[in-house]
Design a protein around this motif. Sequence first.
Motif, PDB file in Angstrom:
ATOM      1  N   ALA A  23      78.864 104.368 -75.350  1.00 56.21           N
ATOM      2  CA  ALA A  23      77.768 103.770 -74.587  1.00 56.21           C
ATOM      3  C   ALA A  23      77.379 104.688 -73.435  1.00 56.21           C
ATOM      4  O   ALA A  23      78.207 105.423 -72.901  1.00 56.21           O
ATOM      5  CB  ALA A  23      78.175 102.402 -74.056  1.00 56.21           C
ATOM      6  N   SER A  24      76.091 104.626 -73.091  1.00 56.90           N
ATOM      7  CA  SER A  24      75.551 105.468 -72.029  1.00 56.90           C
ATOM      8  C   SER A  24      74.592 104.647 -71.174  1.00 56.90           C
ATOM      9  O   SER A  24      74.086 103.615 -71.622  1.00 56.90           O
ATOM     10  CB  SER A  24      74.809 106.666 -72.632  1.00 56.90           C
ATOM     11  OG  SER A  24      75.690 107.474 -73.385  1.00 56.90           O
ATOM     12  N   PRO A  41      73.900 101.807 -76.665  1.00 58.76           N
ATOM     13  CA  PRO A  41      74.930 102.486 -77.453  1.00 58.76           C
ATOM     14  C   PRO A  41      74.512 103.948 -77.608  1.00 58.76           C
ATOM     15  O   PRO A  41      73.324 104.253 -77.760  1.00 58.76           O
ATOM     16  CB  PRO A  41      74.901 101.784 -78.809  1.00 58.76           C
ATOM     17  CG  PRO A  41      74.043 100.585 -78.653  1.00 58.76           C
ATOM     18  CD  PRO A  41      73.193 100.800 -77.437  1.00 58.76           C
ATOM     19  N   THR A  42      75.457 104.845 -77.553  1.00 59.53           N
ATOM     20  CA  THR A  42      75.138 106.264 -77.676  1.00 59.53           C
ATOM     21  C   THR A  42      74.650 106.600 -79.086  1.00 59.53           C
ATOM     22  O   THR A  42      73.776 107.448 -79.259  1.00 59.53           O
ATOM     23  CB  THR A  42      76.367 107.110 -77.284  1.00 59.53           C
ATOM     24  OG1 THR A  42      76.737 106.744 -75.939  1.00 59.53           O
ATOM     25  CG2 THR A  42      76.072 108.592 -77.310  1.00 59.53           C
ATOM     26  N   THR A  59      79.522  98.489 -75.143  1.00 61.15           N
ATOM     27  CA  THR A  59      78.216  98.569 -74.478  1.00 61.15           C
ATOM     28  C   THR A  59      78.112  97.496 -73.396  1.00 61.15           C
ATOM     29  O   THR A  59      77.686  97.780 -72.267  1.00 61.15           O
ATOM     30  CB  THR A  59      77.069  98.442 -75.502  1.00 61.15           C
ATOM     31  OG1 THR A  59      77.220  99.472 -76.496  1.00 61.15           O
ATOM     32  CG2 THR A  59      75.707  98.591 -74.844  1.00 61.15           C
ATOM     33  N   THR A  60      78.529  96.268 -73.710  1.00 56.09           N
ATOM     34  CA  THR A  60      78.452  95.213 -72.700  1.00 56.09           C
ATOM     35  C   THR A  60      79.480  95.423 -71.594  1.00 56.09           C
ATOM     36  O   THR A  60      79.247  95.025 -70.451  1.00 56.09           O
ATOM     37  CB  THR A  60      78.576  93.804 -73.317  1.00 56.09           C
ATOM     38  OG1 THR A  60      79.787  93.709 -74.057  1.00 56.09           O
ATOM     39  CG2 THR A  60      77.386  93.503 -74.214  1.00 56.09           C
ATOM     40  N   ALA A  61      80.595  96.067 -71.905  1.00 59.99           N
ATOM     41  CA  ALA A  61      81.552  96.419 -70.842  1.00 59.99           C
ATOM     42  C   ALA A  61      80.902  97.398 -69.871  1.00 59.99           C
ATOM     43  O   ALA A  61      81.117  97.314 -68.648  1.00 59.99           O
ATOM     44  CB  ALA A  61      82.832  97.003 -71.435  1.00 59.99           C
ATOM     45  N   HIS A  95      66.013 100.466 -80.374  1.00 63.35           N
ATOM     46  CA  HIS A  95      67.374 100.950 -80.134  1.00 63.35           C
ATOM     47  C   HIS A  95      67.952  99.925 -79.158  1.00 63.35           C
ATOM     48  O   HIS A  95      67.347  99.671 -78.110  1.00 63.35           O
ATOM     49  CB  HIS A  95      67.337 102.338 -79.495  1.00 63.35           C
ATOM     50  CG  HIS A  95      68.679 102.987 -79.314  1.00 63.35           C
ATOM     51  ND1 HIS A  95      68.950 104.233 -79.842  1.00 63.35           N
ATOM     52  CD2 HIS A  95      69.796 102.605 -78.671  1.00 63.35           C
ATOM     53  CE1 HIS A  95      70.192 104.584 -79.515  1.00 63.35           C
ATOM     54  NE2 HIS A  95      70.733 103.587 -78.795  1.00 63.35           N
ATOM     55  N   LEU A  96      69.090  99.327 -79.504  1.00 61.79           N
ATOM     56  CA  LEU A  96      69.659  98.313 -78.627  1.00 61.79           C
ATOM     57  C   LEU A  96      69.717  98.830 -77.201  1.00 61.79           C
ATOM     58  O   LEU A  96      70.191  99.944 -76.954  1.00 61.79           O
ATOM     59  CB  LEU A  96      71.076  97.940 -79.090  1.00 61.79           C
ATOM     60  CG  LEU A  96      71.805  96.948 -78.187  1.00 61.79           C
ATOM     61  CD1 LEU A  96      71.117  95.584 -78.192  1.00 61.79           C
ATOM     62  CD2 LEU A  96      73.255  96.829 -78.590  1.00 61.79           C
TER      63      LEU A  96
END
Length: 135
Positions: A23-24, A41-42, A59-61, A95-96
């Motif tokens: 994740a970014s 998400p990356t 990602t949520t973290a 893209h999420l």
Amino acid sequence: MDCVFCALIRTGSASWVTRGPVASAFAPLSPIAPGHTLVVPTSHFADLFDTPPTVLAETTALVRLVADGMRSALRADGVNILNASGPGSEQSVPHLHFHVIPRWIGDGFSTWPGGRSQHQVDGDPVARLASAVAG
């Protein structure tokens, strides 16, 4: 056609809060408040429904870590976390992504996407947030 977020990740041409293998987080081109951040998400996943649970969890973290950074580094009173997933949601980029928007009491921002926050932050909010997320 290449996804705009995938292109930013590939070229590194965003204002990064943090970049990771799963994740970014980076600043959007038109932030609605100082420190407004997109967490993605990356790897490419179209939306919430397309994303594997382990990637979604990481990602949520990161969303939580960014939100914590907004409270500490930007002295935000709260945050809005916004996501649109799927064709009926008015998702702007396939893209999420989660918008993490710092909020301050009396900041003048009332509805999404109704306007821009009037709150000012000393210095570069992206750099301050990046420092807070890095620990």
